[in-house]
Write a protein that holds these residues in place. Sequence first.
Motif, PDB file in Angstrom:
ATOM      1  N   ASN A  80       0.814  -1.208   0.000  1.00  0.00           N
ATOM      2  CA  ASN A  80       0.000   0.000   0.000  1.00  0.00           C
ATOM      3  C   ASN A  80       0.854   1.267   0.000  1.00  0.00           C
ATOM      4  O   ASN A  80       0.539   2.232  -0.690  1.00  0.00           O
ATOM      5  N   GLU A 132      -8.230   6.398  -7.638  1.00  0.00           N
ATOM      6  CA  GLU A 132      -9.661   6.713  -7.525  1.00  0.00           C
ATOM      7  C   GLU A 132      -9.915   7.703  -6.392  1.00  0.00           C
ATOM      8  O   GLU A 132     -10.782   8.574  -6.511  1.00  0.00           O
ATOM      9  N   THR A 155       2.314   1.634  -3.589  1.00  0.00           N
ATOM     10  CA  THR A 155       1.345   2.058  -4.603  1.00  0.00           C
ATOM     11  C   THR A 155       0.783   3.441  -4.280  1.00  0.00           C
ATOM     12  O   THR A 155       0.474   4.208  -5.193  1.00  0.00           O
ATOM     13  N   GLU A 187       2.797  -3.101 -13.489  1.00  0.00           N
ATOM     14  CA  GLU A 187       2.554  -4.506 -13.811  1.00  0.00           C
ATOM     15  C   GLU A 187       3.840  -5.226 -14.219  1.00  0.00           C
ATOM     16  O   GLU A 187       4.040  -6.391 -13.895  1.00  0.00           O
ATOM     17  N   LYS A 203      -4.894   1.472  -8.329  1.00  0.00           N
ATOM     18  CA  LYS A 203      -6.158   2.031  -8.812  1.00  0.00           C
ATOM     19  C   LYS A 203      -6.966   2.642  -7.672  1.00  0.00           C
ATOM     20  O   LYS A 203      -7.600   3.682  -7.838  1.00  0.00           O
ATOM     21  N   GLU A 204      -6.954   1.987  -6.524  1.00  0.00           N
ATOM     22  CA  GLU A 204      -7.694   2.498  -5.373  1.00  0.00           C
ATOM     23  C   GLU A 204      -7.200   3.889  -4.972  1.00  0.00           C
ATOM     24  O   GLU A 204      -7.997   4.795  -4.716  1.00  0.00           O
ATOM     25  N   SER A 215      -2.477  -8.525  -9.801  1.00  0.00           N
ATOM     26  CA  SER A 215      -3.820  -8.002  -9.527  1.00  0.00           C
ATOM     27  C   SER A 215      -3.844  -7.188  -8.228  1.00  0.00           C
ATOM     28  O   SER A 215      -4.559  -6.190  -8.132  1.00  0.00           O
ATOM     29  N   GLU A 216      -3.041  -7.587  -7.232  1.00  0.00           N
ATOM     30  CA  GLU A 216      -2.973  -6.840  -5.976  1.00  0.00           C
ATOM     31  C   GLU A 216      -2.320  -5.476  -6.184  1.00  0.00           C
ATOM     32  O   GLU A 216      -2.797  -4.470  -5.649  1.00  0.00           O
ATOM     33  N   GLY A 239      -4.685  -3.311  -8.339  1.00  0.00           N
ATOM     34  CA  GLY A 239      -5.856  -2.955  -7.544  1.00  0.00           C
ATOM     35  C   GLY A 239      -5.553  -1.886  -6.511  1.00  0.00           C
ATOM     36  O   GLY A 239      -6.324  -0.934  -6.333  1.00  0.00           O
ATOM     37  N   SER A 240      -4.432  -2.026  -5.836  1.00  0.00           N
ATOM     38  CA  SER A 240      -4.042  -1.053  -4.827  1.00  0.00           C
ATOM     39  C   SER A 240      -3.755   0.307  -5.460  1.00  0.00           C
ATOM     40  O   SER A 240      -4.215   1.345  -4.971  1.00  0.00           O
TER      41      SER A 240
END
Length: 150
Positions: free
Chosen positions: A31, A82, A34, A60, A78-79, A71-72, A75-76
Amino acid sequence: MSFANFMSDLKNKASGLKDEISKFKNKKFLNAATAGAALIAMADGELDSEEKKKMLKFIESNDALSVFKTSEVIGSFKEYIENFEFDQDIGESKAYEAINLLRGNEVECRTVMRLILSVAAADGVFDDNEKAVARKIAVELNLSPSDFEL
């Protein structure tokens, strides 16, 4: 040190990050990494779709981050993006909150800082906005920006 030498040095250091990061394979570290990448990506206040694709592709394919499931990582990232897209202040707050969880562990802090700098250098440009954000991240991690030539 010239900018070209600085960029070359960053790329060389980035290549050795995988071994270091494998020691910190945990959600807190992911976290923070990212969140830092999102801060750098949003350094100019916006992230257009082309920049987002480039950043996601870099994350990636980044060898150092390959210790985590792709994917982790995506996803992190992108969160955090966002959060910025919803509100700049909320995005910054959430990102720095994640980064601050590493405070007190100098090895993790230095490793995530080098990773963030490798993300910043991924496009071959490390502009003043990105440098300012990188300096702020270093201070948040209780690190000296000068240790990273910032």
